[in-house]
Enzyme design. Structure first.
Site, mmCIF file in Angstrom:
data_model
loop_
_atom_site.group_PDB
_atom_site.id
_atom_site.type_symbol
_atom_site.label_atom_id
_atom_site.label_comp_id
_atom_site.label_asym_id
_atom_site.label_seq_id
_atom_site.Cartn_x
_atom_site.Cartn_y
_atom_site.Cartn_z
ATOM 1 N N THR A 91 66.178 -30.790 -59.550
ATOM 2 C CA THR A 91 66.444 -32.154 -59.153
ATOM 3 C C THR A 91 68.070 -32.683 -59.518
ATOM 4 O OG1 THR A 91 64.234 -32.589 -59.548
ATOM 5 C CG2 THR A 91 65.681 -34.661 -59.260
ATOM 6 N N ARG A 102 70.934 -27.991 -53.306
ATOM 7 C CA ARG A 102 71.666 -29.117 -54.229
ATOM 8 C C ARG A 102 72.861 -29.049 -55.106
ATOM 9 N NH1 ARG A 102 65.566 -31.042 -56.123
ATOM 10 N NH2 ARG A 102 65.306 -32.768 -54.696
ATOM 11 N N ASN A 112 70.716 -36.334 -53.935
ATOM 12 C CA ASN A 112 70.507 -34.898 -54.176
ATOM 13 C C ASN A 112 70.008 -34.109 -52.856
ATOM 14 O OD1 ASN A 112 68.127 -35.797 -54.185
ATOM 15 N ND2 ASN A 112 67.212 -34.914 -56.086
ATOM 16 N N HIS A 115 64.488 -33.788 -50.174
ATOM 17 C CA HIS A 115 63.279 -33.771 -50.631
ATOM 18 C C HIS A 115 62.465 -32.633 -50.229
ATOM 19 C CE1 HIS A 115 59.388 -34.866 -51.912
ATOM 20 N NE2 HIS A 115 58.840 -34.506 -50.721
HETATM 21 N N1 UDP Z 1 65.412 -39.250 -59.220
HETATM 22 C C1 UDP Z 1 66.280 -40.295 -59.578
HETATM 23 N N2 UDP Z 1 66.486 -40.258 -61.059
HETATM 24 C C2 UDP Z 1 65.849 -39.392 -61.960
HETATM 25 C C3 UDP Z 1 64.810 -38.495 -61.228
HETATM 26 C C4 UDP Z 1 64.629 -38.464 -59.903
HETATM 27 O O1 UDP Z 1 66.630 -40.918 -58.936
HETATM 28 O O2 UDP Z 1 66.109 -39.445 -63.100
HETATM 29 C C5 UDP Z 1 64.796 -39.294 -57.760
HETATM 30 C C6 UDP Z 1 65.853 -38.116 -57.207
HETATM 31 O O3 UDP Z 1 66.276 -38.454 -55.793
HETATM 32 C C7 UDP Z 1 64.775 -37.148 -56.877
HETATM 33 C C8 UDP Z 1 63.589 -38.282 -56.634
HETATM 34 O O4 UDP Z 1 63.589 -39.066 -57.739
HETATM 35 O O5 UDP Z 1 64.685 -36.252 -55.941
HETATM 36 C C9 UDP Z 1 61.931 -37.563 -56.965
HETATM 37 O O6 UDP Z 1 61.951 -37.054 -58.193
HETATM 38 P P1 UDP Z 1 61.134 -35.696 -58.700
HETATM 39 O O7 UDP Z 1 61.163 -35.708 -60.303
HETATM 40 O O8 UDP Z 1 59.903 -35.523 -57.927
HETATM 41 O O9 UDP Z 1 62.352 -34.608 -58.105
HETATM 42 P P2 UDP Z 1 62.328 -33.511 -56.953
HETATM 43 O O10 UDP Z 1 61.129 -33.190 -56.666
HETATM 44 O O11 UDP Z 1 62.927 -34.310 -55.700
HETATM 45 O O12 UDP Z 1 63.220 -32.611 -57.412
HETATM 46 MG MG MG Z 2 59.399 -34.260 -56.437
#
Ligand code: UDP
Ligand code: MG
Length: 138
Positions: A91, A102, A112, A115
């Protein structure tokens, strides 16, 4: 054949990286079986990010995700859910290795690029959230 949902986020759109990101998915052998451009509403974002809607970063995330139209797509192929997550990298873009999407193009833990669904159940729910059955050419 497995399916996953991807969203080319506002930073990907702004940086004109949609072709580069889709190219990685296609070169990895995955097919685009659904695709549309849309602006994500607050209601859609509350559903899509229900698992993190109570986090302090959610308002800023929702503002970012709704800041410009995005491309939403369904990819299909063997093991596509896990493989697309691997291609994205972790992430936090600053911790994502070079060679991942990413790591190469992302900015930080929020901004990033893309999704992708994180499992079988979320993929099914997310595809249904964004596409009618007849819009998926699987
Ligand atoms: N996100 C954020 N701050 C954080 C963690 C996540 O802004 O500390 C955002 C980021 O854009 C991320 C999305 O929330 O892609 C969804 O979070 P998730 O943990 O599901 O991560 P992903 O599955 O996208 O890797
Ligand atoms: Mg996610």
């Amino acid at each position: 054949m497995e399916k996953t949902l991807v969203i080319l986020k506002p930073d990907c759109m702004e940086k004109r990286l949609c072709g580069a990101v889709m190219d990685r998915f296609q070169k990895a052998g995955f097919d685009i079986v659904a695709c549309k451009m849309m602006r994500l509403t607050d209601e859609l974002l509350r559903d899509h990010y229900a698992h993190i809607a109570d986090k302090p970063f959610f308002p800023a995330l929702a503002e970012f995700m709704g800041s410009r139209p995005v491309i939403v797509a369904v990819l299909q192929g063997q093991n596509v859910i896990a493989r697309v997550r691997e291609l994205l990298g972790p992430t936090d873009s600053t911790k994502a290795p070079k060679g991942t999407i990413r790591g190469d193009y992302g900015t930080d833990v929020s901004v990033n690029i893309c999704h992708a669904s994180d499992g079988t159940d979320s993929a099914a729910a997310e595809i249904k959230r964004f596409f009618k059955a007849e819009e998926v050419f699987a």
